[in-house]
Design a protein around this motif. Structure first.
Motif, PDB file in Angstrom:
ATOM      1  N   LEU A 190      53.635 -72.037 -38.416  1.00 14.79           N
ATOM      2  CA  LEU A 190      54.314 -71.769 -37.157  1.00 14.79           C
ATOM      3  C   LEU A 190      53.747 -72.624 -36.044  1.00 14.79           C
ATOM      4  O   LEU A 190      52.619 -73.107 -36.125  1.00 14.79           O
ATOM      5  CB  LEU A 190      54.248 -70.280 -36.798  1.00 14.79           C
ATOM      6  N   GLN A 222      57.961 -69.491 -33.433  1.00  9.28           N
ATOM      7  CA  GLN A 222      58.649 -70.714 -33.863  1.00  9.28           C
ATOM      8  C   GLN A 222      58.085 -71.123 -35.221  1.00  9.28           C
ATOM      9  O   GLN A 222      56.965 -71.622 -35.300  1.00  9.28           O
ATOM     10  CB  GLN A 222      58.443 -71.824 -32.830  1.00  9.28           C
ATOM     11  N   ASP A 223      58.835 -70.865 -36.287  1.00  9.11           N
ATOM     12  CA  ASP A 223      58.349 -71.235 -37.609  1.00  9.11           C
ATOM     13  C   ASP A 223      58.607 -72.726 -37.857  1.00  9.11           C
ATOM     14  O   ASP A 223      59.516 -73.316 -37.298  1.00  9.11           O
ATOM     15  CB  ASP A 223      58.979 -70.383 -38.710  1.00  9.11           C
TER      16      ASP A 223
END
Length: 188
Positions: free
Chosen positions: A13, A61-62
């Protein structure tokens, strides 16, 4: 975008303008208050491990990563040279990107994580267990094996591992690369 319910071990991430991999995580629902996710995240650029807590439902937010098999060829100037077994493409990776590097021997196959969009290597994952040969160990004294005593031994890569007294020079042993511990003697 993912939420904290999607967090899993090995997930990558973006956090604070850096790329991290989840080392450990725990979903916590206290009796009072809101739920949260307690994590240990490791920076893929600096190697630092941080403890971070995300509130439940928080968006993360991967990073999409690809895992590819590469074979270790050699080390030069503190850089490790790996070769893709399908395309024969070679890449150089800094020694610090690899945990358990002291157990890496020529020909070992590792998993390299690549950032899917940028095509840059993020991390190298050693196999969980490796088989290495003992090059030097002090001989155990007969009758000295009543207790679970360990003695230092040197393996073929030069690393030191604590092994039971019955292990002799030339024995092949199984080592956990994450902890550096002796697991068992391997039958030839």
């Amino acid at each position: 975008m993912a939420t904290t319910s999607d967090i899993r071990k090995g997930m990558c991430l973006e956090h604070n303008h850096d790329t991290y991999i989840i080392v450990e995580f725990q979903h916590v629902k206290p009796g009072k208050g809101n739920a949260f996710v307690r994590t240990k995240i490791k920076s893929l650029t600096t190697g630092k491990v941080l403890d971070h807590t995300f509130p439940a439902g928080h968006k993360v937010q991967d990073v999409r990563v690809e895992r590819r098999q590469y074979q270790f060829l050699y080390e030069a100037d503190k850089r490790l040279n790996f070769m893709n077994q399908e395309t024969y493409e070679q890449i150089d990776i800094e020694r610090e990107m690899l945990d358990g590097v002291q157990f890496l021997k020529e020909g070992e196959v590792c998993e390299v994580l690549f950032h899917a969009e940028k095509e840059i290597p993020l991390a190298v994952m050693m196999p969980q267990y490796v088989h290495l040969q003992i090059t030097y160990v002090e001989p155990g004294v007969k009758g000295d094996t009543a207790t679970n005593t360990l003695t230092p031994a040197e393996v073929e890569t030069g690393a030191e591992v604590r092994v039971p007294l019955f292990i002799k020079n030339g024995d092949l042993i199984k080592i956990n690369t994450e902890t550096g511990e002796y697991m068992e003697r391997v039958k030839n």
